[in-house]
Design a protein around this motif. Sequence first.
Motif, PDB file in Angstrom:
ATOM      1  N   GLY A   1      -0.868  -6.889   3.153  1.00 28.90           N
ATOM      2  CA  GLY A   1      -0.304  -5.698   2.517  1.00 28.90           C
ATOM      3  C   GLY A   1       1.017  -5.286   3.149  1.00 28.90           C
ATOM      4  N   LYS A   2       1.132  -5.430   4.448  1.00 30.94           N
ATOM      5  CA  LYS A   2       2.382  -5.085   5.135  1.00 30.94           C
ATOM      6  C   LYS A   2       3.478  -6.098   4.830  1.00 30.94           C
ATOM      7  CE  LYS A   2       0.902  -1.438   7.050  1.00 30.94           C
ATOM      8  NZ  LYS A   2       1.266  -0.166   6.476  1.00 30.94           N
ATOM      9  N   ILE A   3       3.129  -7.376   4.756  1.00 33.81           N
ATOM     10  CA  ILE A   3       4.135  -8.413   4.515  1.00 33.81           C
ATOM     11  C   ILE A   3       4.633  -8.356   3.083  1.00 33.81           C
ATOM     12  CG2 ILE A   3       4.465 -10.915   4.356  1.00 33.81           C
ATOM     13  CD1 ILE A   3       2.662 -11.141   6.832  1.00 33.81           C
ATOM     14  N   VAL A   4       3.737  -8.104   2.120  1.00 38.40           N
ATOM     15  CA  VAL A   4       4.128  -8.061   0.717  1.00 38.40           C
ATOM     16  C   VAL A   4       4.700  -6.686   0.374  1.00 38.40           C
ATOM     17  CG1 VAL A   4       3.249  -8.383  -1.650  1.00 38.40           C
ATOM     18  CG2 VAL A   4       2.415  -9.810   0.163  1.00 38.40           C
ATOM     19  N   ARG A   5       4.742  -5.802   1.329  1.00 36.96           N
ATOM     20  CA  ARG A   5       5.272  -4.449   1.172  1.00 36.96           C
ATOM     21  C   ARG A   5       4.458  -3.614   0.201  1.00 36.96           C
ATOM     22  NH1 ARG A   5      11.478  -6.032   0.928  1.00 36.96           N
ATOM     23  NH2 ARG A   5      11.744  -6.539   3.109  1.00 36.96           N
ATOM     24  N   GLY A   6       3.176  -3.804   0.283  1.00 39.66           N
ATOM     25  CA  GLY A   6       2.290  -2.963  -0.505  1.00 39.66           C
ATOM     26  C   GLY A   6       1.925  -1.735   0.297  1.00 39.66           C
ATOM     27  N   THR A   7       1.325  -0.796  -0.364  1.00 36.62           N
ATOM     28  CA  THR A   7       0.902   0.409   0.340  1.00 36.62           C
ATOM     29  C   THR A   7      -0.485   0.258   0.920  1.00 36.62           C
ATOM     30  OG1 THR A   7       0.039   1.319  -1.716  1.00 36.62           O
ATOM     31  CG2 THR A   7       2.305   1.878  -1.121  1.00 36.62           C
ATOM     32  N   GLY A   8      -1.126  -0.851   0.650  1.00 38.92           N
ATOM     33  CA  GLY A   8      -2.478  -1.060   1.115  1.00 38.92           C
ATOM     34  C   GLY A   8      -3.459  -0.574   0.059  1.00 38.92           C
ATOM     35  N   PHE A   9      -4.675  -0.956   0.212  1.00 40.56           N
ATOM     36  CA  PHE A   9      -5.708  -0.604  -0.749  1.00 40.56           C
ATOM     37  C   PHE A   9      -6.830   0.183  -0.099  1.00 40.56           C
ATOM     38  CE2 PHE A   9      -3.722  -4.462  -2.401  1.00 40.56           C
ATOM     39  CZ  PHE A   9      -3.393  -4.037  -3.678  1.00 40.56           C
ATOM     40  N   GLY A  10      -6.604   0.734   1.074  1.00 39.81           N
ATOM     41  CA  GLY A  10      -7.660   1.414   1.794  1.00 39.81           C
ATOM     42  C   GLY A  10      -8.494   0.406   2.576  1.00 39.81           C
ATOM     43  N   LEU A  11      -9.440   0.903   3.311  1.00 38.37           N
ATOM     44  CA  LEU A  11     -10.250   0.052   4.179  1.00 38.37           C
ATOM     45  C   LEU A  11     -11.033  -0.991   3.389  1.00 38.37           C
ATOM     46  CD1 LEU A  11     -11.322  -0.459   7.058  1.00 38.37           C
ATOM     47  CD2 LEU A  11     -13.149   1.138   6.537  1.00 38.37           C
ATOM     48  N   ILE A  12     -11.750  -0.559   2.379  1.00 43.51           N
ATOM     49  CA  ILE A  12     -12.577  -1.485   1.592  1.00 43.51           C
ATOM     50  C   ILE A  12     -11.688  -2.450   0.812  1.00 43.51           C
ATOM     51  CG2 ILE A  12     -14.317  -1.651  -0.229  1.00 43.51           C
ATOM     52  CD1 ILE A  12     -15.311  -0.423   2.403  1.00 43.51           C
TER      53      ILE A  12
ATOM     54  N   VAL B   1      -1.217 -11.481  -8.140  1.00 43.37           N
ATOM     55  CA  VAL B   1      -1.583 -10.224  -8.793  1.00 43.37           C
ATOM     56  C   VAL B   1      -0.327  -9.459  -9.203  1.00 43.37           C
ATOM     57  CG1 VAL B   1      -2.621  -7.954  -8.380  1.00 43.37           C
ATOM     58  CG2 VAL B   1      -3.835 -10.019  -7.717  1.00 43.37           C
ATOM     59  N   ARG B   2       0.669  -9.436  -8.340  1.00 45.29           N
ATOM     60  CA  ARG B   2       1.911  -8.736  -8.669  1.00 45.29           C
ATOM     61  C   ARG B   2       2.619  -9.398  -9.842  1.00 45.29           C
ATOM     62  NH1 ARG B   2       6.033  -7.129  -4.039  1.00 45.29           N
ATOM     63  NH2 ARG B   2       4.328  -5.709  -3.584  1.00 45.29           N
ATOM     64  N   LEU B   3       2.609 -10.733  -9.904  1.00 44.31           N
ATOM     65  CA  LEU B   3       3.218 -11.442 -11.042  1.00 44.31           C
ATOM     66  C   LEU B   3       2.510 -11.102 -12.355  1.00 44.31           C
ATOM     67  CD1 LEU B   3       3.981 -15.013  -9.687  1.00 44.31           C
ATOM     68  CD2 LEU B   3       5.611 -13.368 -10.568  1.00 44.31           C
ATOM     69  N   VAL B   4       1.200 -11.046 -12.305  1.00 42.99           N
ATOM     70  CA  VAL B   4       0.427 -10.731 -13.516  1.00 42.99           C
ATOM     71  C   VAL B   4       0.675  -9.293 -13.949  1.00 42.99           C
ATOM     72  CG1 VAL B   4      -1.925 -10.448 -14.419  1.00 42.99           C
ATOM     73  CG2 VAL B   4      -1.332 -12.484 -13.095  1.00 42.99           C
ATOM     74  N   ARG B   5       0.695  -8.372 -13.003  1.00 49.43           N
ATOM     75  CA  ARG B   5       0.899  -6.962 -13.321  1.00 49.43           C
ATOM     76  C   ARG B   5       2.272  -6.656 -13.890  1.00 49.43           C
ATOM     77  NH1 ARG B   5      -0.695  -3.297  -8.328  1.00 49.43           N
ATOM     78  NH2 ARG B   5      -2.068  -1.918  -9.484  1.00 49.43           N
TER      79      ARG B   5
ATOM     80  N   GLY C   1      -3.550 -16.659   2.607  1.00 49.75           N
ATOM     81  CA  GLY C   1      -4.257 -16.679   1.331  1.00 49.75           C
ATOM     82  C   GLY C   1      -4.188 -15.341   0.625  1.00 49.75           C
ATOM     83  N   ALA C   2      -4.296 -14.244   1.383  1.00 52.53           N
ATOM     84  CA  ALA C   2      -4.198 -12.909   0.801  1.00 52.53           C
ATOM     85  C   ALA C   2      -2.787 -12.636   0.286  1.00 52.53           C
ATOM     86  CB  ALA C   2      -4.605 -11.857   1.831  1.00 52.53           C
ATOM     87  N   ILE C   3      -1.773 -13.143   0.978  1.00 53.46           N
ATOM     88  CA  ILE C   3      -0.392 -12.984   0.506  1.00 53.46           C
ATOM     89  C   ILE C   3      -0.215 -13.714  -0.814  1.00 53.46           C
ATOM     90  CG2 ILE C   3       1.994 -13.663   0.990  1.00 53.46           C
ATOM     91  CD1 ILE C   3       1.323 -13.088   3.978  1.00 53.46           C
TER      92      ILE C   3
END
Length: 89
Positions: free
Chosen positions: A23-34, A80-84, A72-74
């Motif tokens: 989330g930090k590398i892709v510059r996302g805000t994160g999705f919370g703990l879960i 997901v970002r491409l699809v959105r 793998g998460a990146i």
Amino acid sequence: MHVSNEGILVILFVGLIAGWLAGKIVRGTGFGLIGDIVIGVLGALVASFLFPRLGIHLGTGLVSEIVSSALGAIILLLVVRLVRTGGRL
């Protein structure tokens, strides 16, 4: 297949760290703990499926698991970002 309680904790820990890092590398805000755990675990699945087929081996140990899960998460977050966004990063 039997996974011990300690194994589940390790999987969740690796997933959390990998999801947060991705989330930090892709510059996302994160999705919370879960959400970070889910993204990290799914990223680990992507990495375990994709990397051996590409001939990528990062070594052994907890640090290499975190790195491969984060990669793998990146990949997962970028897809997901491409699809959105309809094909725009």
